[in-house]
Motif scaffolding. Structure first.
Motif, PDB file in Angstrom:
ATOM      1  N   MET A   1      -8.891  -2.739  -2.665  1.00  0.00           N
ATOM      2  CA  MET A   1      -8.099  -1.665  -2.119  1.00  0.00           C
ATOM      3  C   MET A   1      -8.553  -1.282  -0.711  1.00  0.00           C
ATOM      4  SD  MET A   1      -6.287   0.074  -4.851  1.00  0.00           S
ATOM      5  CE  MET A   1      -6.229  -0.315  -6.569  1.00  0.00           C
ATOM      6  N   ALA A   2      -9.803  -1.579  -0.399  1.00  0.00           N
ATOM      7  CA  ALA A   2     -10.298  -1.292   0.947  1.00  0.00           C
ATOM      8  C   ALA A   2      -9.551  -2.131   1.975  1.00  0.00           C
ATOM      9  CB  ALA A   2     -11.798  -1.558   1.024  1.00  0.00           C
ATOM     10  N   ALA A   3      -9.174  -3.338   1.589  1.00  0.00           N
ATOM     11  CA  ALA A   3      -8.423  -4.202   2.507  1.00  0.00           C
ATOM     12  C   ALA A   3      -7.056  -3.602   2.815  1.00  0.00           C
ATOM     13  CB  ALA A   3      -8.274  -5.601   1.916  1.00  0.00           C
ATOM     14  N   ALA A   4      -6.422  -3.003   1.811  1.00  0.00           N
ATOM     15  CA  ALA A   4      -5.110  -2.378   2.033  1.00  0.00           C
ATOM     16  C   ALA A   4      -5.244  -1.199   2.977  1.00  0.00           C
ATOM     17  CB  ALA A   4      -4.500  -1.935   0.700  1.00  0.00           C
ATOM     18  N   ALA A   5      -6.251  -0.377   2.760  1.00  0.00           N
ATOM     19  CA  ALA A   5      -6.465   0.784   3.641  1.00  0.00           C
ATOM     20  C   ALA A   5      -6.744   0.329   5.065  1.00  0.00           C
ATOM     21  CB  ALA A   5      -7.616   1.632   3.105  1.00  0.00           C
ATOM     22  N   ALA A   6      -7.529  -0.740   5.220  1.00  0.00           N
ATOM     23  CA  ALA A   6      -7.834  -1.267   6.550  1.00  0.00           C
ATOM     24  C   ALA A   6      -6.571  -1.806   7.219  1.00  0.00           C
ATOM     25  CB  ALA A   6      -8.895  -2.360   6.454  1.00  0.00           C
ATOM     26  N   ALA A   7      -5.723  -2.479   6.450  1.00  0.00           N
ATOM     27  CA  ALA A   7      -4.474  -3.019   7.003  1.00  0.00           C
ATOM     28  C   ALA A   7      -3.557  -1.884   7.463  1.00  0.00           C
ATOM     29  CB  ALA A   7      -3.762  -3.888   5.969  1.00  0.00           C
ATOM     30  N   VAL A   8      -3.461  -0.837   6.663  1.00  0.00           N
ATOM     31  CA  VAL A   8      -2.612   0.300   7.024  1.00  0.00           C
ATOM     32  C   VAL A   8      -3.161   0.989   8.268  1.00  0.00           C
ATOM     33  CG1 VAL A   8      -1.828   2.588   6.272  1.00  0.00           C
ATOM     34  CG2 VAL A   8      -1.683   0.642   4.708  1.00  0.00           C
ATOM     35  N   ARG A   9      -4.482   1.151   8.337  1.00  0.00           N
ATOM     36  CA  ARG A   9      -5.097   1.736   9.541  1.00  0.00           C
ATOM     37  C   ARG A   9      -4.864   0.839  10.748  1.00  0.00           C
ATOM     38  NH1 ARG A   9      -9.228   2.875   6.067  1.00  0.00           N
ATOM     39  NH2 ARG A   9     -10.492   1.169   6.858  1.00  0.00           N
ATOM     40  N   GLY A  10      -4.934  -0.487  10.542  1.00  0.00           N
ATOM     41  CA  GLY A  10      -4.716  -1.440  11.634  1.00  0.00           C
ATOM     42  C   GLY A  10      -3.305  -1.365  12.191  1.00  0.00           C
ATOM     43  N   ILE A  11      -2.341  -1.139  11.310  1.00  0.00           N
ATOM     44  CA  ILE A  11      -0.952  -0.979  11.755  1.00  0.00           C
ATOM     45  C   ILE A  11      -0.828   0.336  12.508  1.00  0.00           C
ATOM     46  CG2 ILE A  11       1.419  -0.595  10.985  1.00  0.00           C
ATOM     47  CD1 ILE A  11       0.691  -2.462   8.572  1.00  0.00           C
ATOM     48  N   LEU A  82       7.630  -9.754  -2.779  1.00  0.00           N
ATOM     49  CA  LEU A  82       6.382  -9.067  -3.134  1.00  0.00           C
ATOM     50  C   LEU A  82       6.088  -9.143  -4.629  1.00  0.00           C
ATOM     51  CD1 LEU A  82       6.963  -5.823  -1.001  1.00  0.00           C
ATOM     52  CD2 LEU A  82       5.633  -7.852  -0.353  1.00  0.00           C
ATOM     53  N   ASN A  83       6.750 -10.049  -5.330  1.00  0.00           N
ATOM     54  CA  ASN A  83       6.625 -10.135  -6.782  1.00  0.00           C
ATOM     55  C   ASN A  83       5.193 -10.483  -7.210  1.00  0.00           C
ATOM     56  OD1 ASN A  83       7.799  -9.857  -9.310  1.00  0.00           O
ATOM     57  ND2 ASN A  83       8.203 -12.049  -9.476  1.00  0.00           N
ATOM     58  N   ASN A  84       4.647  -9.687  -8.096  1.00  0.00           N
ATOM     59  CA  ASN A  84       3.316  -9.880  -8.684  1.00  0.00           C
ATOM     60  C   ASN A  84       2.175  -9.833  -7.667  1.00  0.00           C
ATOM     61  OD1 ASN A  84       4.173 -10.173 -11.424  1.00  0.00           O
ATOM     62  ND2 ASN A  84       4.883 -12.219 -10.908  1.00  0.00           N
ATOM     63  N   LEU A  85       2.363  -9.169  -6.544  1.00  0.00           N
ATOM     64  CA  LEU A  85       1.290  -9.049  -5.559  1.00  0.00           C
ATOM     65  C   LEU A  85       0.422  -7.832  -5.873  1.00  0.00           C
ATOM     66  CD1 LEU A  85       3.006  -9.853  -2.136  1.00  0.00           C
ATOM     67  CD2 LEU A  85       1.926 -11.405  -3.755  1.00  0.00           C
ATOM     68  N   THR A  86      -0.839  -7.892  -5.461  1.00  0.00           N
ATOM     69  CA  THR A  86      -1.741  -6.751  -5.576  1.00  0.00           C
ATOM     70  C   THR A  86      -1.481  -5.794  -4.407  1.00  0.00           C
ATOM     71  OG1 THR A  86      -3.464  -7.725  -4.208  1.00  0.00           O
ATOM     72  CG2 THR A  86      -3.531  -8.244  -6.582  1.00  0.00           C
ATOM     73  N   VAL A  87      -2.097  -4.624  -4.455  1.00  0.00           N
ATOM     74  CA  VAL A  87      -1.974  -3.656  -3.371  1.00  0.00           C
ATOM     75  C   VAL A  87      -2.418  -4.284  -2.050  1.00  0.00           C
ATOM     76  CG1 VAL A  87      -2.850  -1.463  -2.474  1.00  0.00           C
ATOM     77  CG2 VAL A  87      -2.253  -1.661  -4.875  1.00  0.00           C
ATOM     78  N   ASP A  88      -3.548  -4.987  -2.069  1.00  0.00           N
ATOM     79  CA  ASP A  88      -4.061  -5.624  -0.854  1.00  0.00           C
ATOM     80  C   ASP A  88      -3.104  -6.686  -0.323  1.00  0.00           C
ATOM     81  OD1 ASP A  88      -6.306  -4.023  -0.935  1.00  0.00           O
ATOM     82  OD2 ASP A  88      -7.588  -5.556  -1.842  1.00  0.00           O
TER      83      ASP A  88
END
Length: 102
Positions: A1-11, A82-88
């Motif tokens: 989940m840290a990767a998702a937060a980093a991606a959102v911050r990067g955007i 986005l089928n069956n993808l994780t949050v990250d």
């Protein structure tokens, strides 16, 4: 989940340069949409606060396959399943489509 937060911050506030609109289609109950639902619950507010005037549309429909649609300048559209993808993985798909050119 840290990767998702980093991606959102990067955007960050970077939506809207050549991108005109994001649409996220998902099912409210299907297992294939779980990662998309979790992404929206955890990261939508951050993304929207960073891009308050940018249209980010969430479309829920029973039985629909989850998909991210991006509309660019001149009406060009691009979609990513986005089928069956994780949050990250959803965050990475969003990051890739934001950085892409049509």
């Amino acid at each position: 989940m840290a990767a998702a937060a980093a991606a959102v911050r990067g955007i960050g506030g970077g939506l809207g340069r050549s991108l005109r609109e994001l649409r996220i289609h998902l099912c409210q109950r299907s297992a294939g949409s779980r990662g998309v639902r979790d992404f929206i619950e955890q990261h939508y507010v951050t993304l929207k606060k960073a891009n308050p005037d940018f249209p980010i549309l969430i479309r829920e429909c029973s039985g629909v396959q989850p998909k991210l649609w991006a509309r660019f300048e001149f009406g060009k559209e691009k979609s990513v399943p986005l089928n069956n993808l994780t949050v990250d993985e959803v965050a990475k798909a969003l990051e890739n489509i934001v950085k892409s050119k049509v």
